[in-house]
Design a protein around this motif. Structure first.
Motif, PDB file in Angstrom:
ATOM      1  N   SER A   1       0.857  -1.186   0.000  1.00 48.65           N
ATOM      2  CA  SER A   1       0.000   0.000   0.000  1.00 48.65           C
ATOM      3  C   SER A   1       0.891   1.234   0.000  1.00 48.65           C
ATOM      4  O   SER A   1       1.699   1.418   0.912  1.00 48.65           O
ATOM      5  CB  SER A   1      -0.909   0.012   1.234  1.00 48.65           C
ATOM      6  OG  SER A   1      -1.796  -1.092   1.223  1.00 48.65           O
ATOM      7  N   SER A   2       0.756   2.076  -1.033  1.00 44.28           N
ATOM      8  CA  SER A   2       1.586   3.274  -1.127  1.00 44.28           C
ATOM      9  C   SER A   2       0.929   4.291  -2.036  1.00 44.28           C
ATOM     10  O   SER A   2       0.425   3.933  -3.114  1.00 44.28           O
ATOM     11  CB  SER A   2       2.979   2.929  -1.674  1.00 44.28           C
ATOM     12  OG  SER A   2       3.781   4.075  -1.803  1.00 44.28           O
ATOM     13  N   GLY A   3       0.902   5.556  -1.597  1.00 44.53           N
ATOM     14  CA  GLY A   3       0.364   6.630  -2.431  1.00 44.53           C
ATOM     15  C   GLY A   3      -1.091   6.453  -2.792  1.00 44.53           C
ATOM     16  O   GLY A   3      -1.523   6.882  -3.868  1.00 44.53           O
ATOM     17  N   GLY A   4      -1.856   5.824  -1.914  1.00 48.12           N
ATOM     18  CA  GLY A   4      -3.262   5.618  -2.196  1.00 48.12           C
ATOM     19  C   GLY A   4      -3.548   4.477  -3.148  1.00 48.12           C
ATOM     20  O   GLY A   4      -4.696   4.280  -3.543  1.00 48.12           O
ATOM     21  N   ARG A   5      -2.530   3.689  -3.505  1.00 46.85           N
ATOM     22  CA  ARG A   5      -2.706   2.565  -4.416  1.00 46.85           C
ATOM     23  C   ARG A   5      -2.271   1.279  -3.729  1.00 46.85           C
ATOM     24  O   ARG A   5      -1.506   1.302  -2.759  1.00 46.85           O
ATOM     25  CB  ARG A   5      -1.876   2.757  -5.695  1.00 46.85           C
ATOM     26  CG  ARG A   5      -2.301   3.924  -6.551  1.00 46.85           C
ATOM     27  CD  ARG A   5      -1.387   4.053  -7.761  1.00 46.85           C
ATOM     28  NE  ARG A   5      -1.368   2.828  -8.561  1.00 46.85           N
ATOM     29  CZ  ARG A   5      -0.548   2.652  -9.604  1.00 46.85           C
ATOM     30  NH1 ARG A   5       0.319   3.588  -9.938  1.00 46.85           N
ATOM     31  NH2 ARG A   5      -0.597   1.515 -10.282  1.00 46.85           N
ATOM     32  N   THR A   6      -2.781   0.165  -4.235  1.00 43.82           N
ATOM     33  CA  THR A   6      -2.370  -1.151  -3.755  1.00 43.82           C
ATOM     34  C   THR A   6      -1.693  -1.894  -4.892  1.00 43.82           C
ATOM     35  O   THR A   6      -2.263  -2.028  -5.983  1.00 43.82           O
ATOM     36  CB  THR A   6      -3.574  -1.960  -3.249  1.00 43.82           C
ATOM     37  OG1 THR A   6      -4.189  -1.264  -2.161  1.00 43.82           O
ATOM     38  CG2 THR A   6      -3.145  -3.330  -2.758  1.00 43.82           C
ATOM     39  N   TYR A   7      -0.466  -2.360  -4.640  1.00 48.55           N
ATOM     40  CA  TYR A   7       0.308  -3.073  -5.647  1.00 48.55           C
ATOM     41  C   TYR A   7       0.327  -4.555  -5.299  1.00 48.55           C
ATOM     42  O   TYR A   7       0.379  -4.913  -4.122  1.00 48.55           O
ATOM     43  CB  TYR A   7       1.731  -2.530  -5.701  1.00 48.55           C
ATOM     44  CG  TYR A   7       1.802  -1.069  -6.083  1.00 48.55           C
ATOM     45  CD1 TYR A   7       2.003  -0.683  -7.402  1.00 48.55           C
ATOM     46  CD2 TYR A   7       1.664  -0.077  -5.113  1.00 48.55           C
ATOM     47  CE1 TYR A   7       2.075   0.664  -7.749  1.00 48.55           C
ATOM     48  CE2 TYR A   7       1.728   1.270  -5.453  1.00 48.55           C
ATOM     49  CZ  TYR A   7       1.930   1.630  -6.771  1.00 48.55           C
ATOM     50  OH  TYR A   7       1.990   2.957  -7.114  1.00 48.55           O
ATOM     51  N   PRO A   8       0.297  -5.439  -6.303  1.00 49.34           N
ATOM     52  CA  PRO A   8       0.239  -6.886  -6.016  1.00 49.34           C
ATOM     53  C   PRO A   8       1.475  -7.381  -5.287  1.00 49.34           C
ATOM     54  O   PRO A   8       2.557  -6.787  -5.364  1.00 49.34           O
ATOM     55  CB  PRO A   8       0.114  -7.511  -7.417  1.00 49.34           C
ATOM     56  CG  PRO A   8       0.643  -6.482  -8.359  1.00 49.34           C
ATOM     57  CD  PRO A   8       0.301  -5.152  -7.755  1.00 49.34           C
TER      58      PRO A   8
ATOM     59  N   ASP B   1      -1.730   7.696   6.710  1.00 45.88           N
ATOM     60  CA  ASP B   1      -2.456   7.665   5.440  1.00 45.88           C
ATOM     61  C   ASP B   1      -2.557   6.260   4.864  1.00 45.88           C
ATOM     62  O   ASP B   1      -3.035   6.082   3.743  1.00 45.88           O
ATOM     63  CB  ASP B   1      -1.775   8.588   4.423  1.00 45.88           C
ATOM     64  CG  ASP B   1      -1.828  10.044   4.837  1.00 45.88           C
ATOM     65  OD1 ASP B   1      -2.880  10.466   5.355  1.00 45.88           O
ATOM     66  OD2 ASP B   1      -0.826  10.755   4.655  1.00 45.88           O
ATOM     67  N   GLY B   2      -2.102   5.289   5.614  1.00 45.17           N
ATOM     68  CA  GLY B   2      -2.167   3.904   5.152  1.00 45.17           C
ATOM     69  C   GLY B   2      -0.996   3.477   4.290  1.00 45.17           C
ATOM     70  O   GLY B   2      -0.979   2.349   3.789  1.00 45.17           O
ATOM     71  N   ASN B   3       0.005   4.369   4.108  1.00 52.06           N
ATOM     72  CA  ASN B   3       1.159   4.036   3.276  1.00 52.06           C
ATOM     73  C   ASN B   3       2.168   3.202   4.062  1.00 52.06           C
ATOM     74  O   ASN B   3       2.470   3.496   5.212  1.00 52.06           O
ATOM     75  CB  ASN B   3       1.845   5.316   2.783  1.00 52.06           C
ATOM     76  CG  ASN B   3       0.921   6.162   1.934  1.00 52.06           C
ATOM     77  OD1 ASN B   3       0.290   5.665   1.018  1.00 52.06           O
ATOM     78  ND2 ASN B   3       0.854   7.439   2.251  1.00 52.06           N
ATOM     79  N   GLU B   4       2.708   2.190   3.413  1.00 49.07           N
ATOM     80  CA  GLU B   4       3.687   1.327   4.069  1.00 49.07           C
ATOM     81  C   GLU B   4       4.970   2.090   4.362  1.00 49.07           C
ATOM     82  O   GLU B   4       5.481   2.817   3.510  1.00 49.07           O
ATOM     83  CB  GLU B   4       3.981   0.126   3.173  1.00 49.07           C
ATOM     84  CG  GLU B   4       4.853  -0.928   3.817  1.00 49.07           C
ATOM     85  CD  GLU B   4       4.955  -2.188   2.977  1.00 49.07           C
ATOM     86  OE1 GLU B   4       6.042  -2.784   2.940  1.00 49.07           O
ATOM     87  OE2 GLU B   4       3.924  -2.573   2.367  1.00 49.07           O
TER      88      GLU B   4
ATOM     89  N   ILE C   1       5.761   3.951  -6.662  1.00 48.62           N
ATOM     90  CA  ILE C   1       6.752   2.906  -6.407  1.00 48.62           C
ATOM     91  C   ILE C   1       7.032   2.029  -7.624  1.00 48.62           C
ATOM     92  O   ILE C   1       8.130   1.472  -7.734  1.00 48.62           O
ATOM     93  CB  ILE C   1       6.349   2.032  -5.210  1.00 48.62           C
ATOM     94  CG1 ILE C   1       5.059   1.273  -5.489  1.00 48.62           C
ATOM     95  CG2 ILE C   1       6.227   2.860  -3.946  1.00 48.62           C
ATOM     96  CD1 ILE C   1       4.735   0.257  -4.402  1.00 48.62           C
ATOM     97  N   ASP C   2       6.069   1.901  -8.548  1.00 50.65           N
ATOM     98  CA  ASP C   2       6.316   1.072  -9.720  1.00 50.65           C
ATOM     99  C   ASP C   2       7.162   1.784 -10.774  1.00 50.65           C
ATOM    100  O   ASP C   2       7.493   1.198 -11.803  1.00 50.65           O
ATOM    101  CB  ASP C   2       5.003   0.576 -10.323  1.00 50.65           C
ATOM    102  CG  ASP C   2       4.045   1.699 -10.669  1.00 50.65           C
ATOM    103  OD1 ASP C   2       4.277   2.857 -10.249  1.00 50.65           O
ATOM    104  OD2 ASP C   2       3.040   1.430 -11.356  1.00 50.65           O
ATOM    105  N   ARG C   3       7.534   3.048 -10.520  1.00 49.12           N
ATOM    106  CA  ARG C   3       8.393   3.781 -11.443  1.00 49.12           C
ATOM    107  C   ARG C   3       9.725   4.168 -10.804  1.00 49.12           C
ATOM    108  O   ARG C   3      10.537   4.845 -11.427  1.00 49.12           O
ATOM    109  CB  ARG C   3       7.670   5.042 -11.943  1.00 49.12           C
ATOM    110  CG  ARG C   3       6.462   4.759 -12.814  1.00 49.12           C
ATOM    111  CD  ARG C   3       5.831   6.054 -13.278  1.00 49.12           C
ATOM    112  NE  ARG C   3       6.793   6.912 -13.955  1.00 49.12           N
ATOM    113  CZ  ARG C   3       6.583   8.205 -14.223  1.00 49.12           C
ATOM    114  NH1 ARG C   3       5.462   8.787 -13.849  1.00 49.12           N
ATOM    115  NH2 ARG C   3       7.505   8.915 -14.843  1.00 49.12           N
ATOM    116  N   VAL C   4       9.945   3.722  -9.589  1.00 47.98           N
ATOM    117  CA  VAL C   4      11.206   4.034  -8.909  1.00 47.98           C
ATOM    118  C   VAL C   4      12.292   3.085  -9.413  1.00 47.98           C
ATOM    119  O   VAL C   4      12.137   1.865  -9.333  1.00 47.98           O
ATOM    120  CB  VAL C   4      11.054   3.894  -7.382  1.00 47.98           C
ATOM    121  CG1 VAL C   4      12.410   4.088  -6.697  1.00 47.98           C
ATOM    122  CG2 VAL C   4      10.049   4.902  -6.853  1.00 47.98           C
TER     123      VAL C   4
END
Length: 209
Positions: free
Chosen positions: A64-71, A89-92, A142-145
């Motif tokens: 959970s990061s930036g308001g999104r959930t990644y698999p 904010d729920g971010n890891e 996070i998917d573009r870092v």
């Protein structure tokens, strides 16, 4: 000790709960065979707004990061037991992982790992490392870092000994302090191409290279 050997040895070694009224939610419930107690595959603590603040899972969980959930398959690390910490904010923002061959603690930047303390073992061999990584652009999801280079590595492995590596912003080792597996101490200073420009103790010809 060569840098490639060091990374191979420690690459294997090498991802705060705040108050408020909370709710604990479980998933995957089943009856434990031995005790009759209810078993859970995971549970999480959420705040009054329903935002996750803490998660315990017996398998690799989503991110959970930036308001999104990644698999879960985008998460680094092995399969094992995970304890995840989230901000307001729920971010890891970090966690603990334990598997059959190692364990680690991670503290995060906004969108990437910042500090990792990890250990790994196999038979009579083991390794442990504290690693601090370069901070990426915090605006990136996070998917573009890109992969962030290590800046500080403090570690030990059974065959290679102990070491401290200080690297530049591109992850190139520039200062290396080590005591190898035969208890020989050494300090090396490297240029941007990896060439040794200083060394203690000096080589037999006294040139320090």
């Amino acid at each position: 000790m060569g840098q490639c050997d060091r990374r191979a040895a420690i690459g294997a070694a090498a991802a705060l709960l705040v108050g408020g009224t909370t709710v604990m939610a479980g998933s995957g419930t089943a009856q434990a065979e031995t005790s009759g107690e209810q078993a859970r595959k995971s549970f999480r603590v959420v705040d009054r707004r329903g935002r996750q603040r803490f998660l315990v899972s017996s398998s690799k969980p989503p991110i959970s990061s930036g308001g999104r959930t990644y698999p879960a398959d985008q998460r680094q690390g092995p399969e094992g037991t995970y304890l995840i910490f989230n901000d307001g904010d729920g971010n890891e923002k970090g966690g603990i992982v334990s598997s059959s061959v190692g364990a680690g603690i991670s503290l995060d930047y906004t969108n990437a790992q910042a500090i990792t303390l990890a250990t790994r073992w196999e038979g009579v061999h083991g390794a442990a490392m504290l690693e601090m990584k370069h901070m990426p652009d915090p605006a990136l999801p996070i998917d573009r870092v890109p992969a962030m280079p290590p800046r500080v590595q403090l570690g030990y492995s059974t065959p290679e000994g102990a070491f401290l590596v200080l690297s530049d912003s591109r992850g190139r080792p520039r200062i290396v302090l080590e005591i190898d597996g035969d208890d020989n101490p050494m300090i090396k200073v490297l240029d941007s191409e990896g060439k040794m420009v200083g060394r203690l103790p000096e080589t037999p010809d006294g040139q320090g290279t």
